[in-house]
Enzyme design. Structure first.
Site, PDB file in Angstrom:
ATOM      1  N   LYS A  58       0.830  -1.203   0.000  1.00 51.19           N
ATOM      2  CA  LYS A  58       0.000   0.000   0.000  1.00 51.19           C
ATOM      3  C   LYS A  58       0.868   1.258   0.000  1.00 51.19           C
ATOM      4  O   LYS A  58       0.517   2.275  -0.608  1.00 51.19           O
ATOM      5  CB  LYS A  58      -0.942   0.011   1.202  1.00 51.19           C
ATOM      6  CG  LYS A  58      -2.331  -0.473   0.881  1.00 51.19           C
ATOM      7  CD  LYS A  58      -2.477  -1.972   0.801  1.00 51.19           C
ATOM      8  CE  LYS A  58      -2.322  -2.628  -0.528  1.00 51.19           C
ATOM      9  NZ  LYS A  58      -2.412  -4.091  -0.495  1.00 51.19           N
ATOM     10  N   ALA A 189      -2.898 -12.928 -12.949  1.00 51.64           N
ATOM     11  CA  ALA A 189      -3.605 -11.637 -12.885  1.00 51.64           C
ATOM     12  C   ALA A 189      -4.568 -11.643 -11.713  1.00 51.64           C
ATOM     13  O   ALA A 189      -5.730 -11.261 -11.838  1.00 51.64           O
ATOM     14  CB  ALA A 189      -4.338 -11.374 -14.203  1.00 51.64           C
ATOM     15  N   VAL A 245       1.750 -20.871 -18.674  1.00 49.83           N
ATOM     16  CA  VAL A 245       3.199 -20.688 -18.643  1.00 49.83           C
ATOM     17  C   VAL A 245       3.901 -22.041 -18.637  1.00 49.83           C
ATOM     18  O   VAL A 245       3.532 -22.932 -17.876  1.00 49.83           O
ATOM     19  CB  VAL A 245       3.582 -19.872 -17.394  1.00 49.83           C
ATOM     20  CG1 VAL A 245       5.082 -19.757 -17.280  1.00 49.83           C
ATOM     21  CG2 VAL A 245       2.947 -18.493 -17.456  1.00 49.83           C
ATOM     22  N   ALA A 276       3.044 -14.531  -9.242  1.00 50.90           N
ATOM     23  CA  ALA A 276       1.950 -14.185  -8.316  1.00 50.90           C
ATOM     24  C   ALA A 276       0.769 -15.114  -8.604  1.00 50.90           C
ATOM     25  O   ALA A 276      -0.291 -14.680  -9.022  1.00 50.90           O
ATOM     26  CB  ALA A 276       1.551 -12.724  -8.486  1.00 50.90           C
ATOM     27  N   GLY A 278      -0.722 -17.166  -6.463  1.00 44.56           N
ATOM     28  CA  GLY A 278      -1.417 -17.555  -5.242  1.00 44.56           C
ATOM     29  C   GLY A 278      -0.439 -17.793  -4.103  1.00 44.56           C
ATOM     30  O   GLY A 278       0.774 -17.684  -4.278  1.00 44.56           O
ATOM     31  N   ARG A 279      -1.002 -18.078  -2.946  1.00 42.78           N
ATOM     32  CA  ARG A 279      -0.180 -18.375  -1.776  1.00 42.78           C
ATOM     33  C   ARG A 279      -0.603 -19.736  -1.233  1.00 42.78           C
ATOM     34  O   ARG A 279      -1.723 -20.178  -1.458  1.00 42.78           O
ATOM     35  CB  ARG A 279      -0.369 -17.290  -0.703  1.00 42.78           C
ATOM     36  CG  ARG A 279       0.112 -15.915  -1.171  1.00 42.78           C
ATOM     37  CD  ARG A 279      -0.057 -14.873  -0.077  1.00 42.78           C
ATOM     38  NE  ARG A 279       0.703 -15.150   1.117  1.00 42.78           N
ATOM     39  CZ  ARG A 279       1.989 -14.832   1.283  1.00 42.78           C
ATOM     40  NH1 ARG A 279       2.650 -14.205   0.325  1.00 42.78           N
ATOM     41  NH2 ARG A 279       2.608 -15.131   2.397  1.00 42.78           N
ATOM     42  N   ALA A 327      -6.003 -10.674   5.633  1.00 38.42           N
ATOM     43  CA  ALA A 327      -5.559 -10.303   6.977  1.00 38.42           C
ATOM     44  C   ALA A 327      -6.749 -10.092   7.908  1.00 38.42           C
ATOM     45  O   ALA A 327      -6.728 -10.540   9.061  1.00 38.42           O
ATOM     46  CB  ALA A 327      -4.714  -9.028   6.895  1.00 38.42           C
ATOM     47  N   HIS A 451     -23.704  15.144   1.799  1.00 39.70           N
ATOM     48  CA  HIS A 451     -23.469  15.639   0.444  1.00 39.70           C
ATOM     49  C   HIS A 451     -22.430  16.760   0.500  1.00 39.70           C
ATOM     50  O   HIS A 451     -22.513  17.608   1.388  1.00 39.70           O
ATOM     51  CB  HIS A 451     -24.769  16.176  -0.148  1.00 39.70           C
ATOM     52  CG  HIS A 451     -24.573  16.798  -1.494  1.00 39.70           C
ATOM     53  ND1 HIS A 451     -24.404  16.032  -2.625  1.00 39.70           N
ATOM     54  CD2 HIS A 451     -24.475  18.094  -1.870  1.00 39.70           C
ATOM     55  CE1 HIS A 451     -24.228  16.839  -3.660  1.00 39.70           C
ATOM     56  NE2 HIS A 451     -24.266  18.097  -3.241  1.00 39.70           N
TER      57      HIS A 451
END
Ligand code: NAD
Length: 475
Positions: A58, A189, A245, A276, A278-279, A327, A451
């Protein structure tokens, strides 16, 4: 003699550290053991999220989004800039500083709550004894009435492309590049691929993202995915779907990535690859013999609805158990287990877990996608409100995307909320709260929204489920 505690938590990531703190708040004697070592060898609390995931990503997403806005948006506001340059070393120093502050903050929280922190790797033995191997090699033993396993997850590796951490990189490597790779290939992706691809694209890399599936972002509502794909394409992310791949070859300081798609075998030459895909749950060396804790066929620690492992008073929470690897899901499980241990009421609502992708535009959702609602067969209605009709979004020069609300046709109960656009990750909190309270679309319709705010788009989308939007006439 082994030190004895009421609760031993193994892992101080976003699932383990809240479990330890809540257990201490419940008046229990708590130890939390964590094995994390940073690349410079220093131990740190906070796990992947704080050291190598959510927080550093982030930080870089924020910095690079500012670069992009300075380059492409300031002029629209009438702000003239000249020759914007990026000091990547300074950007990375900021990222590292934020991580240091946050991880040392957990040490301070532990101190304040009275949790004993132990740095080293822990192995559960039979009878809720825990063997700790400290980073200096010394061994000690802890015993506890309850043990909470929160060992997390690690990046999945492709057999055809082993991490060398220089050319074939994992997500942690990709957060710490000290130069912008001119040509970058991202495999997958998914959430990580899109976030890291965005970071390096904004800093100037040519980014190709290879995705095995034929459809884009299958975890998300497909109307959202379509809108996202349009924006990513415009930003220059070259996302190739249906790309399987086959492998990669490193030679002469470059990588050649081989893949196959509908057109046949392809190959691209790049400077770095980020894998990337996955984990996977991490439990290596965690369990000694005869603990009674079971690992399922996908490598997750087996638990019931309440995170009990089946071994008496041994619990497991977070990425190492079933459910989304998020998380905030781990945090809720950790807190719930610490409350259950203390005999208090606890509940995790797995049906209402928000998800956020921190790209630009940001993407967030909670509840069911339209595809899931359709598959469920119940009659439903959908309300969509575009940010193009939001005054605040216009003022922010961020009038892209939309809010979409799905509600049951008969009961009006909100089934899912999907947002792509400015601060979607913040806006989804209102939808999550509404769903947690089993709100109807009418409840949102009758709630006054300030608003001009972005949150009015949520209000208007709720009105749109009954074709009663004021700011976007939708017949
Ligand atoms: P993911 O599951 O989100 O995406 C992986 C993608 O890789 C999938 O689309 C998959 O089809 C593709 N893939 C798999 N094998 C492939 C192959 N051989 N070739 C090409 N494509 C392939 O996983 P991730 O993005 O690595 O993230 C891991 C976990 O971390 C996820 O559970 C995610 O929720 C979590 N995470 C969350 C956030 C967030 O909340 N913002 C950020 C980062 C990570």
């Amino acid at each position: 003699m082994a030190d004895s505690y009421d609760v031993a938590v193994i892992g101080a990531g976003p699932a383990g550290y809240p479990a330890a703190i809540r257990a201490a708040q419940n008046g229990l004697r708590v130890v939390c053991v964590d094995a994390w070592k940073n690349r410079d060898g220093t131990p740190a609390l906070g796990g992947t999220c704080l050291n190598a995931g959510c927080i550093p990503s982030k930080a870089l997403l924020e910095s690079t989004e500012l670069v992009h806005r300075a380059q492409s948006e300031f002029a629209v506001h009438g702000i003239r800039t000249q020759g914007i340059t990026v000091d990547l070393a300074a950007m990375q120093k900021r990222r590292a500083g934020i991580v240091r502050t946050m991880t040392s903050g957990i040490g301070a929280l532990f101190k304040a709550a009275g949790v004993t922190a132990v740095y080293g790797s822990a192995r559960l033995l039979a009878g809720r004894r825990v063997e700790v191997s400290a980073h200096d090699g010394s061994k000690s033993e802890i015993s506890a009435r309850h043990v909470v396993l929160a060992s997390g997850s690690v990046p999945a590796e492709l057999p055809s492309m082993r991490f060398d951490h220089e050319y074939i990189c994992d997500s942690w490597d990709a957060l710490e590049f000290d130069a912008v790779p001119p040509r970058l290939c991202v495999i997958g992706a998914g959430i990580i691929g899109l976030e890291l691809g965005s970071v390096w694209r904004r800093l100037g890399s040519q980014v190709v993202i290879l995705e095995a599936l034929e459809n884009f972002l299958t975890v998300a509502d497909q109307q959202l995915a379509l809108e996202a794909a349009r924006h990513f394409k415009r930003q220059g992310l070259d996302i190739r779907l249906g790309a399987r791949v086959a492998g990669a070859r490193v030679a002469n300081g470059a990588v050649s990535v081989e893949y196959a798609d509908a057109r046949g075998s392809q190959s691209i030459a790049v400077d770095k690859v980020i894998v990337a895909v996955g984990r996977k749950p991490y439990a290596a060396g965690l369990l000694g013999p005869d603990t009674g804790v079971k690992i399922d066929e996908r490598g997750f620690i087996s638990v019931d609805e309440e995170c009990r492992t089946g071994a008496q008073n041994v619990w497991a929470v977070g990425d190492c158990v079933r459910g989304p690897m998020l998380a905030h899901k781990g945090k809720e499980e950790g807190v719930a287990v610490a409350d259950r241990i203390a005999g208090r009421y606890a509940h995790v609502n797995y049906a209402v877990i928000p998800a956020v992708i921190y790209t630009a535009p940001e993407i967030a959702w909670v509840g069911q996608t339209e595809e899931q609602v359709k598959a469920g067969g119940a009659a439903y209605k959908s309300g969509v409100f575009p940010f193009a009709a939001s005054g605040r979004a216009r003022a922010m020069e961020a009038a892209v995307g939309f809010v979409k609300i799905l509600a049951a046709r008969d009961t009006d109960t909100i089934l899912g909320v999907h947002i792509i656009g400015p601060l979607a990750g913040e806006l989804i909190a209102e939808a999550t709260l509404a769903m947690e309270f089993q709100a109807s679309a009418e409840d949102l319709q009758r709630t006054i929204h300030a608003h001009p705010t972005l949150a009015e788009a949520v209000h208007e989308a709720a009105l749109a489920t009954d074709k009663r939007s004021i700011d976007n006439i939708n017949k």
